[in-house]
Design an enzyme around this catalytic site. Structure first.
Site, PDB file in Angstrom:
ATOM      1  N   GLU A  37       4.944 -34.404  -1.446  1.00  0.00           N
ATOM      2  CA  GLU A  37       4.117 -33.291  -2.253  1.00  0.00           C
ATOM      3  C   GLU A  37       4.034 -32.338  -4.018  1.00  0.00           C
ATOM      4  OE1 GLU A  37       0.393 -33.536  -0.643  1.00  0.00           O
ATOM      5  OE2 GLU A  37       1.547 -34.691  -0.687  1.00  0.00           O
TER       6      GLU A  37
ATOM      7  N   LYS B 172     -14.157  -7.522  -7.448  1.00  0.00           N
ATOM      8  CA  LYS B 172     -13.167  -8.389  -8.821  1.00  0.00           C
ATOM      9  C   LYS B 172     -13.181  -9.428  -8.199  1.00  0.00           C
ATOM     10  CE  LYS B 172     -10.035  -8.596 -12.587  1.00  0.00           C
ATOM     11  NZ  LYS B 172      -9.283  -6.876 -13.772  1.00  0.00           N
ATOM     12  N   ASP B 173     -11.860  -9.322  -6.680  1.00  0.00           N
ATOM     13  CA  ASP B 173     -11.853 -10.047  -5.860  1.00  0.00           C
ATOM     14  C   ASP B 173     -12.670 -11.436  -5.534  1.00  0.00           C
ATOM     15  OD1 ASP B 173      -9.421  -9.448  -5.975  1.00  0.00           O
ATOM     16  OD2 ASP B 173      -8.946  -8.320  -4.646  1.00  0.00           O
TER      17      ASP B 173
ATOM     18  N   SER C 192      -0.805  -1.382  -6.239  1.00  0.00           N
ATOM     19  CA  SER C 192      -0.412  -2.290  -6.927  1.00  0.00           C
ATOM     20  C   SER C 192       0.657  -2.214  -7.837  1.00  0.00           C
ATOM     21  CB  SER C 192      -1.524  -3.245  -7.432  1.00  0.00           C
ATOM     22  OG  SER C 192      -2.187  -3.228  -5.738  1.00  0.00           O
TER      23      SER C 192
ATOM     24  N   HIS D 240       0.946  -1.206  -0.100  1.00  0.00           N
ATOM     25  CA  HIS D 240       0.025   0.109   0.071  1.00  0.00           C
ATOM     26  C   HIS D 240       1.082   1.232   0.300  1.00  0.00           C
ATOM     27  CE1 HIS D 240      -4.258  -1.102   0.480  1.00  0.00           C
ATOM     28  NE2 HIS D 240      -3.491  -2.970   0.504  1.00  0.00           N
TER      29      HIS D 240
END
Lengths: 420, 184
Positions: A287, A243-244, A219, A215
Site C-alpha cells: 500500500e 476549529k477542529d 501544544s 497536556h
C-alpha cells in the site's frame, strides 16, 4: 472551574465528581485547557488522527461481525460483505480507505512535528509515544491487509514475514514460528486476525499516554516558543473545538470522495484475486503508505542490511529529539533548516515513487540516492545544522508576535467565555 | 455564586439569541449527520441477501405415506409435515374450538386436510417438540410433546396443555402441484 449549572443534574454531577473527578477532568482538559492562540491548521491533524482511530475501530468491529478468519472462507466472506450484507460495501470501503486516510493524517502530523520542532525538550516522550503509535499502526495495517486473503494479502504476508529470515542463524526458525507452519497458511491468518483486532486497542492506550504527555506542557505552536501567560493562550473550547470540527468537515469531504467515488484508487486490483500459494503476482507493491520503507529495503543489495535499514528508517525517529541539536524549535527561525526540511519531504516522496515502480534503470539509482539521503538527513544534517546555523531572533512572546498591539489589552480574551 | 448570577444576566440578554440559534441549528444538523452515519452500521446487522435467498424451500410430498411425518428445513428452522390419517383429521376437527387456549379450527390451519404443515418450534421458548420420529412421546393428544417444559400439542399442532401460549405456527406455503409444496 466549579460546575455552577443549577438543577438536579448538576447536583448529581457534583456528587459524582467529588468521588470520581471525571467531569472535572474533562472540563479541565477539553474546556479550559490553555492552548497557544496562534495554532495554524497544521495543528488539526492530531485530533483528526484520533477521530480516524475511532472510525477504524467502529467500522472494524462491524466488519468483524461478518468476516470469517479461515483460509478457505476469508476471501468469500469479504466478497459476501461486498455483495450481500446491507451497506457492507460501505463499511469495507470506509475501513480500507480509512487506513489510507489515517496514515496520510499521521504523516502530515509527523512532518508538522519535524518542521516546528515539536519533539524538542520538554516534549521528547510525547514524540517517542507518537513513533510507537506509528509502529503499532504499521503492524496493524499490515496484518489487516492480509485478512481478505487475496493475492496481494498472501504475498505481502509472505514477503514481510520473510524479512525476519534475514536474521543470521535463527532467522528461518523465527519465520516458521511466525507462520505457525511451513508457509503462510490458515494458522498465520488466524493469529493475524486476533492481533489485528487487539492492536488498535493498544494504540488507544498509547494515544491516551500521548495525550497525557501533550497536556503536561500543552501544544507546541508555529513560533515554537513557550506560552508565558494567559495573553498567549485561548481556552480549548470553543476556539479549538470549533476549529477542529471545521477541519473535520473538510477532511470528511476528502475521505467521502474516496469511499464513494474512487474506493479502489488507493488499493491494488490484484487483491481481488483469491490467494494462490503456487503463483506470485508479476508486480508486488505494498500500500502507498509503506512504499518508502519498501523502497529502502529494495535499494540495498544486501538482504540483512536492507532489512536493518528499512526497520532503522523508522526506529531512527526515536532519536530525533537528540539528533537535532538546535535550541530553536520552529523552522521559521532557522534559515537553513527551513529549506533542508523540504529536502526530506521530497526524499520521502521520491522513495515512494521508487517503491511503486519496478526496480530497473533510473528507479534503482534514485532509490539508492534517496535512501542514502534519508539517513544523511537525520544522522549528519540534523546534528550539524544545529551547530552551524545562526537562528533568527525569537519573538518575546506569542502575543507580541501575533497581536497588533502586542496583546496589551487582550489578556482578558484568554479567560474562558462565560456562556459560549 | 458570582458565576451563577452572571449566567442569569447573560442568559436573559437579547444579544444571546443569535449565538443560541447558531448553536441549536449546528447541533441539530450535526445530530442528523451522526444519525445518518450510524444508519449503515445498524443496517449491516440485518439478514444479508444470501441469508434472505434461503427463504423458500420446495418439498416433494409424494414419498410421504399416510401416517408418516417429515421434517424439512426452512430458514434454518424445522418444518413439520404430517400426512395425517383419517382418524387424526377427525379428532382434530371434533374439538370445541372455544375450549382452546389459542382458538383456531383445524380447517383454518390446513390447505388440504391430509397435509398438516407447521413450524416445529415450540411457542413457549423455542425448543423442538418430539413426535416426528416413530417411538417419540407424542403426548396424550397424539400430536407433539415439547420435552423442555412439557407443552402438549394435538394432531392439528394446537396447544392443549403446558406453558406455551400459542399453537405451532403455520408457515406461508402453497401447493405448486398435487404433491409438491413451496414453503416461504
Amino acid at each position: 472551574m466549579a460546575d455552577t449549572r443549577p438543577g438536579a443534574a448538576s447536583r448529581v454531577i457534583r456528587w459524582i465528581d467529588h468521588r470520581l473527578p471525571f467531569v472535572a477532568m474533562l472540563q479541565h482538559e477539553l474546556y479550559e485547557y490553555p492552548t497557544p492562540r496562534n495554532l495554524s491548521y497544521w495543528w488539526n491533524f492530531g485530533s483528526l488522527a484520533g477521530i480516524m482511530l475511532v472510525v477504524m475501530i467502529v467500522t472494524g468491529i462491524f466488519l468483524a461481525m461478518q468476516y470469517t478468519p479461515h483460509a478457505e472462507y476469508a476471501f468469500d466472506s469479504v466478497e459476501r460483505i461486498m455483495r450481500d450484507v446491507d451497506y457492507g460495501w460501505m463499511l469495507r470501503y470506509a475501513h480500507m480507505n480509512g487506513a489510507s486516510m489515517f496514515f496520510a493524517i499521521v504523516y502530515i502530523h509527523l512532518f508538522r512535528g519535524l518542521y516546528y520542532g515539536s519533539y524538542k525538550q520538554p516534549r521528547e516522550l510525547l514524540w517517542i509515544l507518537g513513533v510507537i503509535i506509528l509502529i503499532l499502526m504499521i503492524m496493524t495495517a499490515f496484518m489487516g491487509y492480509v485478512l481478505p486473503w487475496g493475492q496481494m494479502s498472501y504475498w505481502a504476508a509472505t514477503v514481510i514475514t520473510n524479512l525476519f529470515s534475514a536474521i543470521p542463524v535463527i532467522g528461518q526458525t523465527i519465520v516458521t514460528f511466525l507462520w505457525g507452519g511451513f508457509t503462510v497458511g490458515n494458522p498465520t491468518l488466524n493469529r493475524f486476525y486476533a492481533l489485528h483486532y487487539l492492536l488498535p486497542f493498544i494504540i488507544v492506550a498509547v494515544v491516551l499516554l500521548h495525550l497525557i504527555a501533550l497536556h503536561r506542557f500543552g501544544s507546541n505552536n508555529p513560533l515554537g516558543i513557550d506560552m508565558k501567560g494567559p495573553q498567549d493562550t485561548l481556552p480549548f473550547h470553543p476556539y479549538f473545538t470549533i476549529k477542529d470540527l471545521f477541519g473535520l468537515v473538510v477532511f470528511l469531504m476528502v475521505y467521502s470522495f474516496f469511499v464513494f467515488y474512487a474506493p479502489n484508487f488507493l488499493g491494488s486490483t490484484e487483491n481481488y484475486i483469491p490467494a494462490n500459494p503456487m503463483q506470485t503476482p508479476n508486480h508486488i507493491v505494498p500500500e502507498w503508505y509503506l512504499l518508502p520503507y519498501y523502497a529502502i529495503l529494495r535499494s540495498v543489495p544486501n538482504k540483512l542490511l536492507g532489512v536493518i535499514l528499512a526497520f532503522g528508517s523508522i526506529f531512527l525517529l526515536f532519536l530525533v529529539p537528540w539528533l537535532d541539536t538546535s535550541p530553536v524549535r520552529s523552522a521559521r527561525f532557522r534559515p537553513i533548516y527551513k529549506w533542508v526540511f523540504w529536502l526530506l519531504v521530497i526524499d520521502v516522496i521520491a522513495l515512494g515513487w521508487v517503491g511503486f515502480n519496478p526496480p530497473e534503470g533510473l528507479v534503482v539509482t534514485v532509490g539508492q540516492v534517496a535512501t542514502l539521503y534519508y539517513f544523511v538527513h537525520f544522522l549528519i544534517l540534523f546534528p550539524l545544522l544545529g551547530k552551524l546555523e545562526r537562528p533568527r531572533p525569537l519573538p518575546l512572546s506569542i502575543s507580541s508576535a501575533v497581536l497588533q498591539d502586542g496583546g496589551a489589552q487582550l489578556g482578558r480574551a484568554g479567560a474562558p467565555m462565560a456562556n459560549p | 455564586m458570582a458565576d451563577l448570577a452572571h449566567q442569569n444576566v447573560t442568559g436573559a440578554h437579547p444579544g444571546e439569541t443569535r449565538r443560541d440559534f447558531l448553536i441549536l441549528t449546528a447541533t441539530a444538523i450535526g445530530g442528523v449527520g451522526v444519525a445518518a452515519a450510524i444508519w449503515p452500521f445498524i443496517g449491516s446487522l440485518n439478514p444479508a441477501r444470501d441469508t434472505l435467498a434461503l427463504s423458500t424451500t420446495e418439498v416433494d410430498l409424494a414419498p410421504v405415506q399416510v401416517g408418516q411425518r417429515l421434517t424439512v428445513a426452512w430458514r434454518g428452522k424445522p418444518v413439520f409435515i404430517d400426512h395425517r390419517t383419517p382418524e387424526e383429521i377427525k379428532t382434530a376437527g371434533n374439538v370445541n374450538v372455544s375450549d382452546l387456549r389459542d382458538p383456531q379450527p383445524d380447517s383454518a390451519r390446513v390447505k388440504k386436510p391430509e397435509w398438516l404443515v407447521i413450524i416445529g418450534v415450540c411457542t413457549h421458548l423455542g425448543c423442538i417438540p418430539l413426535g416426528q420420529k416413530t417411538g417419540d412421546d407424542r403426548g396424550p393428544y397424539g400430536g407433539w410433546f415439547c420435552p423442555c417444559h412439557g407443552s402438549i400439542y394435538d394432531t392439528s399442532g394446537r396447544i392443549r396443555q403446558g406453558p406455551a401460549p400459542l399453537n405451532l405456527a403455520v408457515p406461508p406455503y402453497e401447493f405448486t402441484g398435487d404433491t409438491t409444496i413451496k414453503i416461504g
